[in-house]
Write a protein that holds these residues in place. Structure first.
Motif, PDB file in Angstrom:
ATOM      1  N   GLU A 149    -135.214  -9.343  36.409  1.00 40.80           N
ATOM      2  CA  GLU A 149    -135.479  -9.689  37.811  1.00 40.80           C
ATOM      3  C   GLU A 149    -135.099  -8.558  38.757  1.00 40.80           C
ATOM      4  O   GLU A 149    -135.792  -8.311  39.739  1.00 40.80           O
ATOM      5  CB  GLU A 149    -134.784 -10.994  38.203  1.00 40.80           C
ATOM      6  CG  GLU A 149    -135.477 -12.221  37.647  1.00 40.80           C
ATOM      7  CD  GLU A 149    -136.984 -12.252  37.948  1.00 40.80           C
ATOM      8  OE1 GLU A 149    -137.397 -12.112  39.118  1.00 40.80           O
ATOM      9  OE2 GLU A 149    -137.762 -12.413  36.981  1.00 40.80           O
ATOM     10  N   ARG A 152    -137.869  -6.062  38.473  1.00 40.21           N
ATOM     11  CA  ARG A 152    -139.047  -6.519  39.217  1.00 40.21           C
ATOM     12  C   ARG A 152    -138.850  -6.238  40.714  1.00 40.21           C
ATOM     13  O   ARG A 152    -139.756  -5.732  41.386  1.00 40.21           O
ATOM     14  CB  ARG A 152    -139.274  -8.012  38.981  1.00 40.21           C
ATOM     15  CG  ARG A 152    -140.546  -8.555  39.609  1.00 40.21           C
ATOM     16  CD  ARG A 152    -140.680 -10.074  39.487  1.00 40.21           C
ATOM     17  NE  ARG A 152    -140.205 -10.638  38.254  1.00 40.21           N
ATOM     18  CZ  ARG A 152    -140.935 -10.817  37.152  1.00 40.21           C
ATOM     19  NH1 ARG A 152    -142.208 -10.447  37.153  1.00 40.21           N
ATOM     20  NH2 ARG A 152    -140.420 -11.362  36.080  1.00 40.21           N
ATOM     21  N   ASP A 153    -137.660  -6.540  41.225  1.00 43.80           N
ATOM     22  CA  ASP A 153    -137.383  -6.294  42.639  1.00 43.80           C
ATOM     23  C   ASP A 153    -137.459  -4.812  42.973  1.00 43.80           C
ATOM     24  O   ASP A 153    -138.003  -4.428  44.005  1.00 43.80           O
ATOM     25  CB  ASP A 153    -135.996  -6.830  43.024  1.00 43.80           C
ATOM     26  CG  ASP A 153    -135.932  -8.348  43.057  1.00 43.80           C
ATOM     27  OD1 ASP A 153    -136.998  -9.004  43.045  1.00 43.80           O
ATOM     28  OD2 ASP A 153    -134.805  -8.881  43.086  1.00 43.80           O
ATOM     29  N   THR A 156    -141.092  -3.460  43.093  1.00 44.05           N
ATOM     30  CA  THR A 156    -141.908  -3.893  44.228  1.00 44.05           C
ATOM     31  C   THR A 156    -141.282  -3.593  45.585  1.00 44.05           C
ATOM     32  O   THR A 156    -141.922  -3.789  46.617  1.00 44.05           O
ATOM     33  CB  THR A 156    -142.203  -5.401  44.146  1.00 44.05           C
ATOM     34  OG1 THR A 156    -140.972  -6.119  44.132  1.00 44.05           O
ATOM     35  CG2 THR A 156    -143.038  -5.726  42.921  1.00 44.05           C
ATOM     36  N   THR A 164    -147.368  -2.932  42.954  1.00 40.38           N
ATOM     37  CA  THR A 164    -147.824  -4.252  43.357  1.00 40.38           C
ATOM     38  C   THR A 164    -147.077  -5.309  42.542  1.00 40.38           C
ATOM     39  O   THR A 164    -146.498  -5.002  41.488  1.00 40.38           O
ATOM     40  CB  THR A 164    -149.335  -4.430  43.115  1.00 40.38           C
ATOM     41  OG1 THR A 164    -149.591  -4.394  41.707  1.00 40.38           O
ATOM     42  CG2 THR A 164    -150.148  -3.351  43.837  1.00 40.38           C
ATOM     43  N   GLN A 165    -147.122  -6.534  43.016  1.00 41.26           N
ATOM     44  CA  GLN A 165    -146.472  -7.625  42.287  1.00 41.26           C
ATOM     45  C   GLN A 165    -147.081  -7.778  40.897  1.00 41.26           C
ATOM     46  O   GLN A 165    -146.354  -7.975  39.921  1.00 41.26           O
ATOM     47  CB  GLN A 165    -146.587  -8.940  43.067  1.00 41.26           C
ATOM     48  CG  GLN A 165    -145.760 -10.058  42.483  1.00 41.26           C
ATOM     49  CD  GLN A 165    -144.267  -9.776  42.561  1.00 41.26           C
ATOM     50  OE1 GLN A 165    -143.745  -9.452  43.628  1.00 41.26           O
ATOM     51  NE2 GLN A 165    -143.570  -9.894  41.450  1.00 41.26           N
ATOM     52  N   ASP A 166    -148.396  -7.672  40.792  1.00 44.91           N
ATOM     53  CA  ASP A 166    -149.061  -7.784  39.486  1.00 44.91           C
ATOM     54  C   ASP A 166    -148.611  -6.687  38.527  1.00 44.91           C
ATOM     55  O   ASP A 166    -148.397  -6.935  37.341  1.00 44.91           O
ATOM     56  CB  ASP A 166    -150.585  -7.738  39.638  1.00 44.91           C
ATOM     57  CG  ASP A 166    -151.159  -9.027  40.212  1.00 44.91           C
ATOM     58  OD1 ASP A 166    -150.455 -10.065  40.223  1.00 44.91           O
ATOM     59  OD2 ASP A 166    -152.329  -8.997  40.654  1.00 44.91           O
ATOM     60  N   ALA A 168    -145.735  -5.040  38.630  1.00 44.93           N
ATOM     61  CA  ALA A 168    -144.337  -5.315  38.274  1.00 44.93           C
ATOM     62  C   ALA A 168    -144.254  -6.459  37.271  1.00 44.93           C
ATOM     63  O   ALA A 168    -143.471  -6.398  36.312  1.00 44.93           O
ATOM     64  CB  ALA A 168    -143.531  -5.646  39.529  1.00 44.93           C
ATOM     65  N   ASP A 169    -145.052  -7.492  37.476  1.00 46.64           N
ATOM     66  CA  ASP A 169    -145.068  -8.623  36.535  1.00 46.64           C
ATOM     67  C   ASP A 169    -145.498  -8.150  35.142  1.00 46.64           C
ATOM     68  O   ASP A 169    -144.916  -8.555  34.132  1.00 46.64           O
ATOM     69  CB  ASP A 169    -146.010  -9.725  37.027  1.00 46.64           C
ATOM     70  CG  ASP A 169    -145.475 -10.448  38.263  1.00 46.64           C
ATOM     71  OD1 ASP A 169    -144.274 -10.332  38.571  1.00 46.64           O
ATOM     72  OD2 ASP A 169    -146.293 -11.126  38.929  1.00 46.64           O
TER      73      ASP A 169
END
Length: 177
Positions: A149, A152-153, A156, A164-166, A168-169
């Motif tokens: 997590e 991910r933070d 982004t 992008t969020q995608d 990072a996901d």
């Protein structure tokens, strides 16, 4: 201020010299006009391997335009071609995001390309941003022992990598591949 905020703020304040030093070291050039040798520049860049040399003020969102047809090389202004070459270096060597590359290209502390040249570069750069995000994520996991997590933070964050969020996901989902 917590550790994550401190790390993010410190990373945002890094000068473009670190990113430029990486490219300069690979090209055997003197970095940042400071008399630093290419080996010193490489050491400096390695010490901040995921440095993004943009300031918080340089976090304007880039425009997304339809995939442009690559015009004939003769039709491309020299500044645009140079920006595209530099963008390729940042993607290939530093594994940067599209927004991170744009910001580096236009930064007053970085490459100082015009916004139009930088936009041309990111629109015409053939980069795998999922792979770039994954490389950055694995580096965070290995060198900083960050949780998925937190990674991910960081990926982004407007003060971090700006993926992008995608993207990072995707990176977090494939950390253990």
């Amino acid at each position: 201020m917590n550790v994550s905020t401190t790390h993010t703020a410190a990373r945002a304040r890094m000068m473009a010299c670190a990113a430029t030093a990486m490219v300069a070291a690979c090209l055997g050039l003197v970095a940042c006009g400071s008399g630093t040798s290419s080996s010193q520049a490489a050491s400096s860049a390695a010490a901040s391997s995921e440095a993004v040399a943009t300031s918080p003020a340089a976090s304007d969102t880039i425009a997304t335009s339809p995939a442009a047809e690559s015009p004939a090389a003769a039709d491309v202004p020299a500044e645009y071609a140079s920006a595209l070459n530099k963008a390729k270096s940042y993607s290939d060597m530093m594994r940067m995001s599209k927004q991170g590359i744009y910001d580096q290209l236009t930064s007053e502390y970085g490459e100082k390309f015009s916004p139009e040249a930088a936009q041309y570069a990111v629109d015409n750069l053939q980069a795998d941003y999922n792979a770039n995000a994954l490389a950055a994520a694995k580096n965070y996991q290995k060198t900083m022992s960050m949780s998925p997590e937190a990674i991910r933070d960081q990926l982004t964050s407007e003060y971090g990598d700006k993926f992008t969020q995608d993207e990072a996901d995707y990176a977090v989902a494939h950390l253990n591949d």
